[in-house]
Scaffold this motif. Sequence first.
Motif, PDB file in Angstrom:
ATOM      1  N   TYR A  16      -6.057  -5.099   7.253  1.00  0.00           N
ATOM      2  CA  TYR A  16      -6.701  -3.960   5.690  1.00  0.00           C
ATOM      3  C   TYR A  16      -6.427  -2.895   6.220  1.00  0.00           C
ATOM      4  O   TYR A  16      -6.216  -1.834   5.302  1.00  0.00           O
ATOM      5  CB  TYR A  16      -8.303  -4.718   5.444  1.00  0.00           C
ATOM      6  CG  TYR A  16      -8.853  -3.489   4.311  1.00  0.00           C
ATOM      7  CD1 TYR A  16      -8.415  -4.109   3.125  1.00  0.00           C
ATOM      8  CD2 TYR A  16      -9.572  -2.260   4.266  1.00  0.00           C
ATOM      9  CE1 TYR A  16      -9.207  -3.098   1.709  1.00  0.00           C
ATOM     10  CE2 TYR A  16      -9.906  -1.818   3.844  1.00  0.00           C
ATOM     11  CZ  TYR A  16      -9.923  -2.062   2.626  1.00  0.00           C
ATOM     12  OH  TYR A  16     -10.252  -1.425   1.352  1.00  0.00           O
ATOM     13  N   THR A  17      -7.213  -2.626   7.051  1.00  0.00           N
ATOM     14  CA  THR A  17      -7.059  -1.136   7.760  1.00  0.00           C
ATOM     15  C   THR A  17      -5.148  -0.807   7.450  1.00  0.00           C
ATOM     16  O   THR A  17      -5.243   0.551   6.928  1.00  0.00           O
ATOM     17  CB  THR A  17      -7.177  -1.001   9.164  1.00  0.00           C
ATOM     18  OG1 THR A  17      -9.178  -0.929   8.973  1.00  0.00           O
ATOM     19  CG2 THR A  17      -7.568   0.245   9.683  1.00  0.00           C
TER      20      THR A  17
ATOM     21  N   CYS B 261      -4.113  -0.677   3.625  1.00  0.00           N
ATOM     22  CA  CYS B 261      -4.198   1.448   3.687  1.00  0.00           C
ATOM     23  C   CYS B 261      -3.524   1.836   3.586  1.00  0.00           C
ATOM     24  O   CYS B 261      -3.386   3.284   2.961  1.00  0.00           O
ATOM     25  CB  CYS B 261      -5.652   1.302   3.870  1.00  0.00           C
ATOM     26  SG  CYS B 261      -6.558   0.031   2.911  1.00  0.00           S
TER      27      CYS B 261
ATOM     28  N   LEU C 291      -3.537   4.494   1.107  1.00  0.00           N
ATOM     29  CA  LEU C 291      -4.272   4.214  -0.186  1.00  0.00           C
ATOM     30  C   LEU C 291      -6.124   4.606   1.714  1.00  0.00           C
ATOM     31  O   LEU C 291      -5.809   4.736   2.373  1.00  0.00           O
ATOM     32  CB  LEU C 291      -4.921   2.961  -0.006  1.00  0.00           C
ATOM     33  CG  LEU C 291      -3.453   2.546  -1.055  1.00  0.00           C
ATOM     34  CD1 LEU C 291      -3.679   0.729  -1.567  1.00  0.00           C
ATOM     35  CD2 LEU C 291      -3.537   3.307  -2.671  1.00  0.00           C
ATOM     36  N   GLU C 292      -6.897   5.076   1.043  1.00  0.00           N
ATOM     37  CA  GLU C 292      -8.176   5.247   1.441  1.00  0.00           C
ATOM     38  C   GLU C 292      -8.850   3.540   1.195  1.00  0.00           C
ATOM     39  O   GLU C 292      -8.946   2.748   0.312  1.00  0.00           O
ATOM     40  CB  GLU C 292      -9.328   5.873   0.573  1.00  0.00           C
ATOM     41  CG  GLU C 292      -8.848   7.773   0.974  1.00  0.00           C
ATOM     42  CD  GLU C 292      -9.463   8.050   0.062  1.00  0.00           C
ATOM     43  OE1 GLU C 292     -11.104   7.801  -0.101  1.00  0.00           O
ATOM     44  OE2 GLU C 292      -9.076   9.601  -0.792  1.00  0.00           O
ATOM     45  N   GLU C 293      -9.438   3.265   2.730  1.00  0.00           N
ATOM     46  CA  GLU C 293     -10.555   2.008   2.972  1.00  0.00           C
ATOM     47  C   GLU C 293     -11.842   1.808   1.717  1.00  0.00           C
ATOM     48  O   GLU C 293     -12.666   3.304   1.554  1.00  0.00           O
ATOM     49  CB  GLU C 293     -10.981   1.912   4.189  1.00  0.00           C
ATOM     50  CG  GLU C 293      -9.694   1.864   5.278  1.00  0.00           C
ATOM     51  CD  GLU C 293      -9.923   1.433   6.301  1.00  0.00           C
ATOM     52  OE1 GLU C 293     -11.107   0.903   6.331  1.00  0.00           O
ATOM     53  OE2 GLU C 293      -8.954   1.280   7.408  1.00  0.00           O
ATOM     54  N   CYS C 294     -11.894   1.285   0.936  1.00  0.00           N
ATOM     55  CA  CYS C 294     -13.442   0.683   0.838  1.00  0.00           C
ATOM     56  C   CYS C 294     -14.084  -0.275   0.901  1.00  0.00           C
ATOM     57  O   CYS C 294     -13.833  -0.569   2.674  1.00  0.00           O
ATOM     58  CB  CYS C 294     -12.789   0.197  -0.723  1.00  0.00           C
ATOM     59  SG  CYS C 294     -12.511   1.346  -2.021  1.00  0.00           S
TER      60      CYS C 294
ATOM     61  N   ALA D 183      -8.655  -1.090  -3.450  1.00  0.00           N
ATOM     62  CA  ALA D 183      -8.530   0.054  -1.818  1.00  0.00           C
ATOM     63  C   ALA D 183      -7.678   1.525  -2.960  1.00  0.00           C
ATOM     64  O   ALA D 183      -8.149   1.353  -3.821  1.00  0.00           O
ATOM     65  CB  ALA D 183      -7.088   0.650  -0.759  1.00  0.00           C
ATOM     66  N   SER D 184      -8.481   2.409  -2.890  1.00  0.00           N
ATOM     67  CA  SER D 184      -8.298   3.364  -3.253  1.00  0.00           C
ATOM     68  C   SER D 184      -7.600   4.469  -3.234  1.00  0.00           C
ATOM     69  O   SER D 184      -7.272   4.779  -1.661  1.00  0.00           O
ATOM     70  CB  SER D 184      -9.999   4.254  -3.455  1.00  0.00           C
ATOM     71  OG  SER D 184     -10.348   4.730  -2.656  1.00  0.00           O
TER      72      SER D 184
ATOM     73  N   HIS E  17      -8.787   2.723  -7.945  1.00  0.00           N
ATOM     74  CA  HIS E  17      -8.842   1.703  -7.185  1.00  0.00           C
ATOM     75  C   HIS E  17      -7.868   0.332  -7.502  1.00  0.00           C
ATOM     76  O   HIS E  17      -6.805  -0.070  -8.854  1.00  0.00           O
ATOM     77  CB  HIS E  17     -10.128   0.481  -7.287  1.00  0.00           C
ATOM     78  CG  HIS E  17     -11.594   1.159  -6.247  1.00  0.00           C
ATOM     79  ND1 HIS E  17     -12.389   1.282  -7.699  1.00  0.00           N
ATOM     80  CD2 HIS E  17     -11.820   1.508  -5.756  1.00  0.00           C
ATOM     81  CE1 HIS E  17     -13.517   2.063  -7.364  1.00  0.00           C
ATOM     82  NE2 HIS E  17     -13.100   2.234  -6.131  1.00  0.00           N
TER      83      HIS E  17
END
Length: 270
Positions: free
Chosen positions: A214-215, A218, A223-226, A232-233, A238
């Motif tokens: 996941y990291t 992103c 993207l920023e982690e959610c 992700a954002s 999103h």
Amino acid sequence: METYPLDVHGYVYEFLEEIDKRIHEHKYISYRGLDKFPVREAILGTTHTLDELHLRHGSDICVFKGEYKYHLRLTDWNVQEIRSRFDILPGNVLIVSYPSCITGNYLPDFRETLDHCYELGVPVHIDGAWFGQCRNFYFDCDHPAIQSVSVSLSKALGMGSNRIGIRYSREKVIGPISIMNDYQYCNVSDMWIGVEMMRKFGPDYWWRNYSKEYTKVCKDFGLEECHSIHIASKDDKHYGIRTPLRMLIDGMYDERGTDRGLNDVEKSEK
């Protein structure tokens, strides 16, 4: 088939016991206070609860703007949408996804929203469809405004097509869900699959196994982690990351996360 239940009509009790046990075993996410909801009933996914609520309350239902699109589909795009607790009025019934499908985690000032609803006598129903695949989410359900909490295995274990879950209620409500449970007209085969899945994979499965992937997704896509592994954002928007995440995990291009994966009805939707 050797482990398939012999008493198919009574199997719902085993399912309810197993799913309740697994919900309480989660470490990355927690619903506290579920012991205050003595009525436990099987549901055909959390949408089963939404169906019954819309059937019972009709135009009195309100949801936050940006909530699960199913509310719009059920009402021909006429559901009452609110932007803050101050839009909630006496006579309303509030349905809210929590963890929120709007933020992927908490909603701002949600405790104040619950207090406001309690003062007005507005019942609140929690749609917990995102439970089981979120992290860093801890919520006490035992606020007097909350009347029910529904949880499914769809996002938690990728069982969206199986339509199974549990509804916790403070009091029994006569309706489609209670009738299905009382007469044991339940989808036992999918419940059995769900129990086997829960026993095999356990709680917090996604984050325990795929947090590094996941990291990476992103990072690679800027993207920023959610706190929800499905999204992700970026710039306060999103984005679903199913396709690249599946590519890293399985080496498979999953078009369900893309426009190509939409069916004809979805493509023509408003």
